[in-house]
Enzyme design. Structure first.
Site, PDB file in Angstrom:
ATOM      1  N   ASN A 109      40.627  47.140  49.764  1.00  0.00           N
ATOM      2  CA  ASN A 109      40.150  46.454  48.846  1.00  0.00           C
ATOM      3  C   ASN A 109      40.215  44.937  49.407  1.00  0.00           C
ATOM      4  O   ASN A 109      41.231  44.577  49.802  1.00  0.00           O
ATOM      5  CB  ASN A 109      40.915  46.344  47.389  1.00  0.00           C
ATOM      6  CG  ASN A 109      40.350  45.280  46.591  1.00  0.00           C
ATOM      7  OD1 ASN A 109      39.243  45.608  45.962  1.00  0.00           O
ATOM      8  ND2 ASN A 109      41.014  44.207  46.182  1.00  0.00           N
ATOM      9  N   GLU A 110      39.117  44.186  49.511  1.00  0.00           N
ATOM     10  CA  GLU A 110      38.980  43.037  49.883  1.00  0.00           C
ATOM     11  C   GLU A 110      39.630  42.647  51.245  1.00  0.00           C
ATOM     12  O   GLU A 110      40.979  42.059  51.482  1.00  0.00           O
ATOM     13  CB  GLU A 110      39.281  41.904  48.855  1.00  0.00           C
ATOM     14  CG  GLU A 110      38.687  42.100  47.808  1.00  0.00           C
ATOM     15  CD  GLU A 110      38.605  40.844  46.617  1.00  0.00           C
ATOM     16  OE1 GLU A 110      39.608  40.254  46.625  1.00  0.00           O
ATOM     17  OE2 GLU A 110      37.710  40.742  45.930  1.00  0.00           O
ATOM     18  N   HIS A 155      44.882  48.687  47.308  1.00  0.00           N
ATOM     19  CA  HIS A 155      44.515  47.519  46.279  1.00  0.00           C
ATOM     20  C   HIS A 155      45.528  46.307  46.470  1.00  0.00           C
ATOM     21  O   HIS A 155      46.260  46.320  45.160  1.00  0.00           O
ATOM     22  CB  HIS A 155      43.685  48.141  44.981  1.00  0.00           C
ATOM     23  CG  HIS A 155      43.133  46.822  44.598  1.00  0.00           C
ATOM     24  ND1 HIS A 155      41.955  47.088  43.678  1.00  0.00           N
ATOM     25  CD2 HIS A 155      43.373  45.468  43.962  1.00  0.00           C
ATOM     26  CE1 HIS A 155      41.487  45.904  43.416  1.00  0.00           C
ATOM     27  NE2 HIS A 155      42.192  44.954  43.484  1.00  0.00           N
ATOM     28  N   GLN A 167      47.820  46.712  38.385  1.00  0.00           N
ATOM     29  CA  GLN A 167      47.339  45.572  37.459  1.00  0.00           C
ATOM     30  C   GLN A 167      47.481  46.084  35.945  1.00  0.00           C
ATOM     31  O   GLN A 167      47.128  45.566  35.219  1.00  0.00           O
ATOM     32  CB  GLN A 167      46.022  44.778  37.778  1.00  0.00           C
ATOM     33  CG  GLN A 167      46.193  44.290  38.937  1.00  0.00           C
ATOM     34  CD  GLN A 167      44.691  43.596  39.524  1.00  0.00           C
ATOM     35  OE1 GLN A 167      43.983  44.189  40.303  1.00  0.00           O
ATOM     36  NE2 GLN A 167      44.384  42.267  38.943  1.00  0.00           N
TER      37      GLN A 167
HETATM   38  C1  BGC Z   1      40.604  41.437  43.109  1.00  0.00           C
HETATM   39  C2  BGC Z   1      41.250  41.566  41.589  1.00  0.00           C
HETATM   40  C3  BGC Z   1      41.459  40.712  40.706  1.00  0.00           C
HETATM   41  C4  BGC Z   1      39.876  40.093  40.553  1.00  0.00           C
HETATM   42  C5  BGC Z   1      40.093  38.832  39.763  1.00  0.00           C
HETATM   43  C6  BGC Z   1      39.611  40.314  43.147  1.00  0.00           C
HETATM   44  O1  BGC Z   1      40.216  39.501  43.995  1.00  0.00           O
HETATM   45  O2  BGC Z   1      40.299  42.686  43.828  1.00  0.00           O
HETATM   46  O3  BGC Z   1      42.407  42.418  41.947  1.00  0.00           O
HETATM   47  O4  BGC Z   1      42.092  40.685  39.679  1.00  0.00           O
HETATM   48  O5  BGC Z   1      39.289  39.588  41.856  1.00  0.00           O
HETATM   49  O6  BGC Z   1      40.594  37.811  40.295  1.00  0.00           O
END
Ligand code: BGC
Length: 431
Positions: free
Chosen positions: A155-156, A111, A17
């Protein structure tokens, strides 16, 4: 040096990003498809790859003491089994620059983006993926482990399963949105459903040509229960390797967690949502050192399901309800079931009005402080995001940053929220 007792306040980014030119990744390929789902390609992003020292300095000058960023697998291993020492030393420089500036580096190993080759081999639905992820983890931790105290493996981890579970409802919601102009913020990342649907068939053909598979199983693609197991296996394999090579590192994963609120009659639906989003991961994460909490808004549920954002509510650029209290609610709920340390690894708001960002941060952080006063072991608040950046399929339209970036010159302009967050960090650590 950050004193060990400090509460960590900082900002988060993800490689794809912010860095720019992540050319060996699955996302880069998809952004450049004729039938792409993306509003625009990531391109040079905000050139953090070259400007990380300036960005870290801005954080330090403002008073922040932590930076969460990701190492890009597609740079480290651009071809299967071929590891790039130069890219590895780039990330070593980023880590050392953090330390020189008194900033605690918190590294994420994955990520959302993966190397393109991984997707050609079946991606996040393939049984081989945990082994590939483990090999990449070993390479990174062998070389950088001694410099790190915190590593988020994935991540997530729940993002794909969330996307799958709500895809149907989301389509209905998008139809409603087209009529009313509002959505309920049920996926905490930038998606473009209308465009995705229209492009689907033509895109399949193109994917076949580019990836050698018709269905690209990227990390954020709708995930099957088997894919969910694969993500969990990948996390566990990485955790084992990190603990073997660098036992001093605190390891965990992060989850996208909504503040799920049951309205009368909605208790059962809400419990089901929470189980899918959080509880079913407990067996997999119970031996982790920490859990990374990522929250942006709340979700209200009644007997009919998820409700739209209330008519009178303030909404963010992402169409989420402005509801900073959500973070405290989520922390309290998680703490009942997960007994390790809690790191807030993401919390933030996309808005053009920085005074609303300040209000959001102040409210969210006071919720965190209330949790700490009640003895809940929360050790960080990391705002998403350090800079305005590439919000996935939504391109550069969402401004989450504490720092604005003019993408024609790549000039950075800190917003007032950056120094306000820095002051909050100083205040919290003086107490
Ligand atoms: C993610 C980011 C994303 C952010 C805002 C999260 O889901 O880890 O990559 O940019 O939220 O939407």
């Amino acid at each position: 040096m950050i004193p060990k007792q400090s509460f960590l306040i900082g900002a988060a980014t993800a490689a794809h990003q912010v860095e720019g030119n992540n050319i060996h990744s699955d996302y880069w390929t998809q952004e450049h498809m004729v039938h792409t789902d993306f509003l625009e390609p990531s391109g040079d992003a905000v050139d953090h790859y070259n400007r990380y020292a300036e960005d870290i300095r801005l954080m330090a000058e403002a008073g922040l003491n932590a930076y969460r960023f990701s190492i890009e697998w597609a740079r480290i291993e651009p071809e299967e089994g071929v590891f790039d020492e130069t890219e590895l030393s780039h990330y070593k420089d980023v880590i050392l620059t953090c330390k020189e500036n008194g900033i605690e580096p918190i590294v994420t190993l994955l990520h959302f983006t993966s190397p393109k080759w991984l997707i050609s081999k079946g991606g996040w639905e393939s049984d081989e993926t945990p082994e590939y992820f483990a090999r990449y983890t070993r390479y990174v931790i062998e070389r950088l482990g001694r410099e790190l105290h915190y590593v988020c493996t994935i991540n997530e981890a729940n993002m794909g399963i969330q996307v799958a579970a709500i895809a149907k409802r989301y389509m209905q919601q998008m139809m409603a949105k087209m009529q009313s102009g509002k959505s309920d913020g049920t996926v905490q990342m930038g998606l473009n459903l209308e465009k995705m649907m229209a492009n689907q068939q033509a895109a399949e053909q193109e994917r076949m040509e580019l990836f050698g598979v018709t269905k690209t199983e990227c990390f954020t693609s709708p995930r099957t229960p088997h894919g969910d197991e694969i993500v969990i296996e990948a996390h566990k394999a990485a955790r084992t390797i990190i603990k073997e090579l660098a036992p001093h590192i605190q390891v965990g994963l992060t989850l996208s967690l909504h503040d799920i609120q049951a309205l009368p009659g909605g208790e059962e639906n809400a419990a089901k949502e929470w189980a899918e989003e959080f509880t079913h991961y407990l067996p997999a994460i119970k031996d982790d050192d920490f859990l990374g909490i990522q929250n942006y808004t709340r979700t209200r549920i009644d007997a009919s399901g998820i409700l739209p954002v209330p008519e009178s509510a303030e909404v963010t650029q992402m169409d989420y309800e402005f509801y900073p209290q959500a973070l405290e609610h989520v922390i309290r709920k998680v703490a009942k079931e997960f007994k390790g340390t809690l790191l807030v690894t993401e919390n933030g708001i996309a808005t053009a009005d920085d005074s609303r960002r300040v209000a959001f941060i102040e409210a969210a952080l006071s919720g965190v402080q209330a949790c700490i006063s009640d003895g809940i072991p929360v050790k960080s608040y990391l705002y998403w995001s350090l800079m305005d950046n590439f919000e996935w399929q939504k391109g550069y339209s969402m401004t989450f940053g504490l720092i604005a970036v003019d993408r024609t010159t790549q000039k950075r302009t800190p917003k007032p929220s950056l120094s306000i967050l820095g002051n909050l960090c100083r205040n919290m650590n003086q107490k």
